[in-house]
Design a protein around this motif. Structure first.
Motif, mmCIF file in Angstrom:
data_model
loop_
_atom_site.group_PDB
_atom_site.id
_atom_site.type_symbol
_atom_site.label_atom_id
_atom_site.label_comp_id
_atom_site.label_asym_id
_atom_site.label_seq_id
_atom_site.Cartn_x
_atom_site.Cartn_y
_atom_site.Cartn_z
ATOM 1 N N SER A 97 0.834 -1.197 0.000
ATOM 2 C CA SER A 97 0.000 0.000 0.000
ATOM 3 C C SER A 97 0.868 1.246 0.000
ATOM 4 C CB SER A 97 -0.897 0.001 1.247
ATOM 5 O OG SER A 97 -1.516 1.262 1.406
ATOM 6 N N PRO A 98 0.503 2.282 -0.785
ATOM 7 C CA PRO A 98 1.303 3.498 -0.832
ATOM 8 C C PRO A 98 1.441 4.162 0.532
ATOM 9 C CG PRO A 98 -0.274 3.433 -2.647
ATOM 10 C CD PRO A 98 -0.614 2.303 -1.724
ATOM 11 N N SER A 99 0.503 3.883 1.466
ATOM 12 C CA SER A 99 0.556 4.518 2.775
ATOM 13 C C SER A 99 1.625 3.886 3.660
ATOM 14 C CB SER A 99 -0.806 4.416 3.466
ATOM 15 O OG SER A 99 -1.140 3.068 3.702
ATOM 16 N N LEU A 100 2.175 2.752 3.214
ATOM 17 C CA LEU A 100 3.176 2.061 4.009
ATOM 18 C C LEU A 100 4.556 2.303 3.412
ATOM 19 C CD1 LEU A 100 1.430 -1.374 4.661
ATOM 20 C CD2 LEU A 100 1.554 0.596 6.183
ATOM 21 N N SER A 101 5.386 3.044 4.133
ATOM 22 C CA SER A 101 6.739 3.280 3.650
ATOM 23 C C SER A 101 7.634 3.546 4.852
ATOM 24 C CB SER A 101 6.786 4.464 2.677
ATOM 25 O OG SER A 101 6.323 5.639 3.305
ATOM 26 N N ALA A 102 8.878 3.133 4.730
ATOM 27 C CA ALA A 102 9.828 3.315 5.818
ATOM 28 C C ALA A 102 10.303 4.762 5.872
ATOM 29 C CB ALA A 102 11.011 2.374 5.607
ATOM 30 N N ASP A 103 10.569 5.262 7.084
ATOM 31 C CA ASP A 103 11.122 6.608 7.204
ATOM 32 C C ASP A 103 12.613 6.584 6.873
ATOM 33 O OD1 ASP A 103 12.344 5.499 9.434
ATOM 34 O OD2 ASP A 103 11.090 6.564 10.882
ATOM 35 N N ASP A 104 13.243 7.756 6.904
ATOM 36 C CA ASP A 104 14.629 7.856 6.449
ATOM 37 C C ASP A 104 15.592 7.057 7.318
ATOM 38 O OD1 ASP A 104 13.826 9.385 4.365
ATOM 39 O OD2 ASP A 104 14.879 11.218 4.961
ATOM 40 N N LYS A 105 15.381 7.036 8.636
ATOM 41 C CA LYS A 105 16.314 6.293 9.485
ATOM 42 C C LYS A 105 16.206 4.795 9.231
ATOM 43 C CE LYS A 105 13.564 5.782 13.765
ATOM 44 N NZ LYS A 105 12.290 6.275 13.189
ATOM 45 N N ALA A 158 12.049 -7.791 -0.355
ATOM 46 C CA ALA A 158 13.134 -6.971 -0.890
ATOM 47 C C ALA A 158 13.264 -5.625 -0.205
ATOM 48 C CB ALA A 158 12.930 -6.765 -2.391
ATOM 49 N N MET A 159 12.213 -5.154 0.470
ATOM 50 C CA MET A 159 12.275 -3.826 1.053
ATOM 51 C C MET A 159 11.467 -3.753 2.338
ATOM 52 S SD MET A 159 9.829 -1.758 -1.630
ATOM 53 C CE MET A 159 9.992 -0.223 -0.719
ATOM 54 N N LEU A 160 11.853 -2.820 3.188
ATOM 55 C CA LEU A 160 11.113 -2.572 4.418
ATOM 56 C C LEU A 160 9.993 -1.583 4.142
ATOM 57 C CD1 LEU A 160 13.897 -2.326 7.154
ATOM 58 C CD2 LEU A 160 11.998 -3.941 7.081
ATOM 59 N N THR A 161 8.808 -1.869 4.626
ATOM 60 C CA THR A 161 7.647 -1.034 4.347
ATOM 61 C C THR A 161 7.095 -0.366 5.597
ATOM 62 O OG1 THR A 161 6.292 -3.029 4.523
ATOM 63 C CG2 THR A 161 6.941 -2.347 2.304
ATOM 64 N N HIS A 162 7.777 -0.535 6.738
ATOM 65 C CA HIS A 162 7.359 0.095 7.983
ATOM 66 C C HIS A 162 8.560 0.798 8.607
ATOM 67 C CE1 HIS A 162 4.194 -2.850 7.318
ATOM 68 N NE2 HIS A 162 3.459 -2.263 8.241
ATOM 69 N N SER A 163 8.291 1.670 9.554
ATOM 70 C CA SER A 163 9.354 2.381 10.263
ATOM 71 C C SER A 163 9.524 1.798 11.663
ATOM 72 C CB SER A 163 9.001 3.873 10.361
ATOM 73 O OG SER A 163 8.888 4.437 9.070
#
Length: 215
Positions: A97-105, A158-163
């Motif tokens: 979901s586009p609303s799920l994305s990891a923060d910069d840290k 392949a990628m983290l989707t949460h912070s």
């Protein structure tokens, strides 16, 4: 092993082989028809899960993975999928979901840890991943966030989707470094960490987080 742990073991063993649209139905099939059956009945269960030619060729690997997962410590099992069995939205769709994305840290953490892993042999990569999965098992995270991190640390996504909190990310980097020290000695581990940091600084230039803050 109680039913929740067995379900988690089935889920963990099948996760590398089945896509998200196949995985939860497979868990549902196990619960309906095989949960009360002896372990040797898993062969029939795996056969029913092999609905594609590619899966049929991996049937033996799938069975070994599930049986192996039954012997893993609880902390190395994926979170219980039982609450998801009635979901109408596939897990992959939720995680993408586009609303799920990891923060910069968290993104910088992912870059640094991947750089560290890329600099060591595959066998040591596995040891590092196992140590981090053990640490994750000791944490108290919300179900989807823990599962997403587990999948990523295990190499299943392949990628983290949460912070995640900085304290947790620092713990994982420290534990990865400790494993490298144990396996390679502190001098070599320091050299590889410095090289990984340089790589992360280059790859993470667009991020508003310093890689050194993870150390």
């Amino acid at each position: 092993m109680d039913i929740v742990l067995r379900r988690r073991a089935i889920f963990t063993g099948l996760r590398p082989f089945l896509n998200d649209d196949e995985l939860l139905p497979a868990i549902g099939l196990w619960e309906r028809e095989y949960a009360v059956q002896p372990v040797f009945a898993l062969s029939g269960f795996i056969a029913k899960c092999c609905t594609r030619p590619a899966l049929k060729a991996q049937r033996g690997q799938m069975l070994r993975a599930v049986v192996g997962a039954m012997e893993l410590p609880e902390g190395q099992l994926l979170p219980d999928p039982g609450t998801q069995l009635g979901d109408e939205v596939p897990r992959a769709q939720r995680l993408a979901s586009p609303s799920l994305s990891a923060d910069d840290k968290t993104s910088m953490f992912a870059i640094l840890l991947q750089a560290m892993l890329s600099l060591v042999e595959p066998a040591l990569q596995g040891v590092i991943r196992n140590r981090l999965l053990q640490q994750l098992g000791k944490q108290k995270l919300e179900g989807l966030r823990q599962q997403a991190l587990h999948d990523w640390l295990a190499g299943h996504s392949a990628m983290l989707t949460h912070s995640y909190s900085l304290d947790l990310l620092q713990l994982f980097i420290n534990q990865a470094y400790v494993v490298m020290c144990e396996a390679l000695g502190p001098v070599k581990a320091d050299q590889l960490l410095a090289q990984a940091i340089r790589q992360a600084e280059i790859q993470g230039q667009p991020l508003s987080f310093r890689v050194h803050d993870l150390l």
